[in-house]
Motif scaffolding. Sequence first.
Motif, mmCIF file in Angstrom:
data_model
loop_
_atom_site.group_PDB
_atom_site.id
_atom_site.type_symbol
_atom_site.label_atom_id
_atom_site.label_comp_id
_atom_site.label_asym_id
_atom_site.label_seq_id
_atom_site.Cartn_x
_atom_site.Cartn_y
_atom_site.Cartn_z
ATOM 1 N N PHE A 178 0.825 -1.215 0.000
ATOM 2 C CA PHE A 178 0.000 0.000 0.000
ATOM 3 C C PHE A 178 0.855 1.260 0.000
ATOM 4 O O PHE A 178 0.487 2.273 -0.615
ATOM 5 C CB PHE A 178 -0.943 -0.006 1.214
ATOM 6 C CG PHE A 178 -1.932 -1.141 1.200
ATOM 7 C CD1 PHE A 178 -2.450 -1.630 0.005
ATOM 8 C CD2 PHE A 178 -2.349 -1.744 2.394
ATOM 9 C CE1 PHE A 178 -3.369 -2.666 -0.006
ATOM 10 C CE2 PHE A 178 -3.260 -2.783 2.381
ATOM 11 C CZ PHE A 178 -3.770 -3.242 1.187
ATOM 12 N N TYR A 179 1.989 1.218 0.678
ATOM 13 C CA TYR A 179 2.884 2.383 0.717
ATOM 14 C C TYR A 179 3.465 2.653 -0.675
ATOM 15 O O TYR A 179 3.616 3.813 -1.076
ATOM 16 C CB TYR A 179 4.005 2.126 1.733
ATOM 17 C CG TYR A 179 4.816 3.349 2.095
ATOM 18 C CD1 TYR A 179 4.251 4.391 2.824
ATOM 19 C CD2 TYR A 179 6.158 3.458 1.728
ATOM 20 C CE1 TYR A 179 4.996 5.515 3.177
ATOM 21 C CE2 TYR A 179 6.909 4.576 2.086
ATOM 22 C CZ TYR A 179 6.325 5.596 2.801
ATOM 23 O OH TYR A 179 7.065 6.711 3.136
ATOM 24 N N ASP A 180 3.769 1.602 -1.404
ATOM 25 C CA ASP A 180 4.225 1.764 -2.791
ATOM 26 C C ASP A 180 3.178 2.497 -3.629
ATOM 27 O O ASP A 180 3.505 3.374 -4.441
ATOM 28 C CB ASP A 180 4.515 0.399 -3.415
ATOM 29 C CG ASP A 180 5.961 -0.041 -3.231
ATOM 30 O OD1 ASP A 180 6.787 0.783 -2.783
ATOM 31 O OD2 ASP A 180 6.267 -1.212 -3.527
ATOM 32 N N ARG A 181 1.928 2.134 -3.434
ATOM 33 C CA ARG A 181 0.854 2.758 -4.228
ATOM 34 C C ARG A 181 0.714 4.249 -3.912
ATOM 35 O O ARG A 181 0.336 5.044 -4.778
ATOM 36 C CB ARG A 181 -0.479 2.045 -3.971
ATOM 37 C CG ARG A 181 -0.591 0.654 -4.561
ATOM 38 C CD ARG A 181 -0.416 0.643 -6.089
ATOM 39 N NE ARG A 181 -1.528 1.311 -6.757
ATOM 40 C CZ ARG A 181 -1.413 2.115 -7.808
ATOM 41 N NH1 ARG A 181 -0.215 2.403 -8.292
ATOM 42 N NH2 ARG A 181 -2.472 2.662 -8.363
ATOM 43 N N LEU A 182 1.009 4.641 -2.672
ATOM 44 C CA LEU A 182 0.936 6.062 -2.320
ATOM 45 C C LEU A 182 1.909 6.894 -3.144
ATOM 46 O O LEU A 182 1.688 8.092 -3.356
ATOM 47 C CB LEU A 182 1.243 6.252 -0.826
ATOM 48 C CG LEU A 182 0.232 5.694 0.181
ATOM 49 C CD1 LEU A 182 0.706 5.972 1.597
ATOM 50 C CD2 LEU A 182 -1.149 6.294 -0.051
ATOM 51 N N PHE A 183 2.979 6.259 -3.631
ATOM 52 C CA PHE A 183 3.981 6.966 -4.433
ATOM 53 C C PHE A 183 3.870 6.629 -5.916
ATOM 54 O O PHE A 183 4.780 6.888 -6.696
ATOM 55 C CB PHE A 183 5.387 6.624 -3.928
ATOM 56 C CG PHE A 183 5.684 7.227 -2.576
ATOM 57 C CD1 PHE A 183 6.254 8.494 -2.473
ATOM 58 C CD2 PHE A 183 5.369 6.556 -1.405
ATOM 59 C CE1 PHE A 183 6.515 9.062 -1.234
ATOM 60 C CE2 PHE A 183 5.625 7.104 -0.167
ATOM 61 C CZ PHE A 183 6.195 8.372 -0.075
ATOM 62 N N GLY A 184 2.738 6.062 -6.296
ATOM 63 C CA GLY A 184 2.488 5.801 -7.699
ATOM 64 C C GLY A 184 3.150 4.558 -8.253
ATOM 65 O O GLY A 184 3.132 4.330 -9.471
ATOM 66 N N ARG A 185 3.733 3.752 -7.377
ATOM 67 C CA ARG A 185 4.359 2.522 -7.861
ATOM 68 C C ARG A 185 3.323 1.401 -7.896
ATOM 69 O O ARG A 185 2.452 1.314 -7.034
ATOM 70 C CB ARG A 185 5.533 2.138 -6.948
ATOM 71 C CG ARG A 185 6.673 3.149 -6.953
ATOM 72 C CD ARG A 185 7.875 2.657 -6.154
ATOM 73 N NE ARG A 185 7.661 2.736 -4.710
ATOM 74 C CZ ARG A 185 8.026 3.755 -3.940
ATOM 75 N NH1 ARG A 185 8.603 4.835 -4.499
ATOM 76 N NH2 ARG A 185 7.822 3.729 -2.631
ATOM 77 N N LYS A 186 3.431 0.537 -8.882
ATOM 78 C CA LYS A 186 2.488 -0.559 -9.043
ATOM 79 C C LYS A 186 2.599 -1.566 -7.903
ATOM 80 O O LYS A 186 3.655 -1.708 -7.283
ATOM 81 C CB LYS A 186 2.744 -1.283 -10.374
ATOM 82 C CG LYS A 186 2.503 -0.442 -11.619
ATOM 83 C CD LYS A 186 1.024 -0.250 -11.873
ATOM 84 C CE LYS A 186 0.803 0.433 -13.213
ATOM 85 N NZ LYS A 186 -0.645 0.643 -13.487
ATOM 86 N N VAL A 187 1.493 -2.266 -7.647
ATOM 87 C CA VAL A 187 1.554 -3.404 -6.729
ATOM 88 C C VAL A 187 2.366 -4.496 -7.418
ATOM 89 O O VAL A 187 2.032 -4.919 -8.526
ATOM 90 C CB VAL A 187 0.143 -3.931 -6.404
ATOM 91 C CG1 VAL A 187 0.236 -5.207 -5.574
ATOM 92 C CG2 VAL A 187 -0.663 -2.872 -5.678
ATOM 93 N N SER A 188 3.451 -4.925 -6.797
ATOM 94 C CA SER A 188 4.333 -5.907 -7.434
ATOM 95 C C SER A 188 4.572 -7.100 -6.528
ATOM 96 O O SER A 188 4.569 -6.977 -5.294
ATOM 97 C CB SER A 188 5.680 -5.260 -7.788
ATOM 98 O OG SER A 188 6.406 -4.932 -6.620
ATOM 99 N N ALA A 189 4.787 -8.235 -7.158
ATOM 100 C CA ALA A 189 5.133 -9.435 -6.398
ATOM 101 C C ALA A 189 6.463 -9.230 -5.684
ATOM 102 O O ALA A 189 6.642 -9.668 -4.544
ATOM 103 C CB ALA A 189 5.206 -10.637 -7.332
ATOM 104 N N LEU A 190 7.392 -8.548 -6.367
ATOM 105 C CA LEU A 190 8.699 -8.293 -5.772
ATOM 106 C C LEU A 190 8.559 -7.454 -4.502
ATOM 107 O O LEU A 190 9.162 -7.745 -3.476
ATOM 108 C CB LEU A 190 9.593 -7.574 -6.787
ATOM 109 C CG LEU A 190 11.084 -7.482 -6.455
ATOM 110 C CD1 LEU A 190 11.708 -8.871 -6.364
ATOM 111 C CD2 LEU A 190 11.804 -6.642 -7.498
#
Length: 454
Positions: free
Chosen positions: A295-307
Amino acid sequence: MRKIEKRWIVSFSLISLFSLVGLFWKSDPSAIRNNFLTEEAVSFADVAWLLTASCLVLLMTPGLSFFYGGMVGKKNIISTMLQSFVCLGVVSLLWVICAFSLAFGEPLGFEISGKFYSVVGNPFTYAFFDHVSILPHSKMASTIPFMLFALFQMKFAVITPAIITGSFAERVRFISYLLFICLFTLLIYAPLCHMVWYPTGLLGSFFGVKDFAGGTVVHMSAGFAALAGVLVLGKRKDSLHIPTNIPFVILGTGMLWFGWFGFNAGSALAANGTAVMAFGTTITASAAAMMTWVFYDRLFGRKVSALGACIGAVVGLVAITPAAGFVSIPESMFFGFITAIVSNSILYWPVMKRIDDTLDVFACHGVGGIMGMILTAVFAQGESASLLHGGWVVFAHHMAALGLVAAFTFLGSLALYRITNAIIPLRVSEQSEKIGLDLSQHDESLDAQRHVVG
């Protein structure tokens, strides 16, 4: 026929020497030291659980191989996986020969105000597992055979240098790496292990450091050694690569998570309620960190990733390790949450990208270990056990110890890298790096074709 390099002759000579010494090593049963109990003290339930936990922790090293291997470029996947996997051979033998003695042998240290504090064990106390018997030891593992305790601790020693490999992946010479992990195990890991976990160890008994399962001993030491390695080896020639195999990363994460239950719950050294609590806090912290990372990644516009999900899960496991048996389930959720945010922020910090920590070992393991140590000093339960329970002195000592551990592991590793580099250059040639370490170091590749590289 190729000319055999002297360093490989030396390597083979050493393993031959130690094997022959082992063949003729004679142990005197009557010389078994004090502090050993009788067989009647053994708890069969504890033995069964610790045997299982030891197997689980061993599984973490091949799990780490998959975790790291899936993240690197295709031409370096075998070399990266082997760097982790080979620790099962190198460190296991070192542990038997003398490293276990350095970590848990008769204490060597000094007195402060009439009280003795030790910094390392006598390397000859349990050399070649001498006197490491099936009897329990009253001070270190009173309900399981001392040999089982030694073998359980061996798996911690094995995975620590394996964690470091992710930082300098794709550019380190294999023989140099082998020399470094030997030096690291003997001169950094074993003394730190003694100072934290031995009854009279300086960090544990004087500073009151609480490290339930290795946040300080394993993850902080590996994280700072990784940072030192990056600074010594420098950046890769081509630091832009696409991870080879994300399913490998997912598989490795699953193996790590599964093995981590032995890592944390096994550190109770008994089949009891503390082990159950450590089991529960482990899965809760990791789950919280995984979802927070996503969810924190999404706050910065990054995709949800398996990695990202996999890295988050591992960060949560690292964070809860030092406190697994000392905190509640709800508190462990906060451990995973806050550590994921801090670690994620450090990982994307421009400074970290400039130094080229290949697989972000410091941001995940180093920072995770630091956060775990700090949070343990805040939340650990028990009378005056942490800041929230009135333990201001405990907290202050923890912070002082944090600085000492950081300095010892970073500066010590820095020195060992330079010593190693002076003996055998650490970095592969530019041509070897371009070809890839799979071919240039091991004459292997994913397509199973063999090549001879000059």
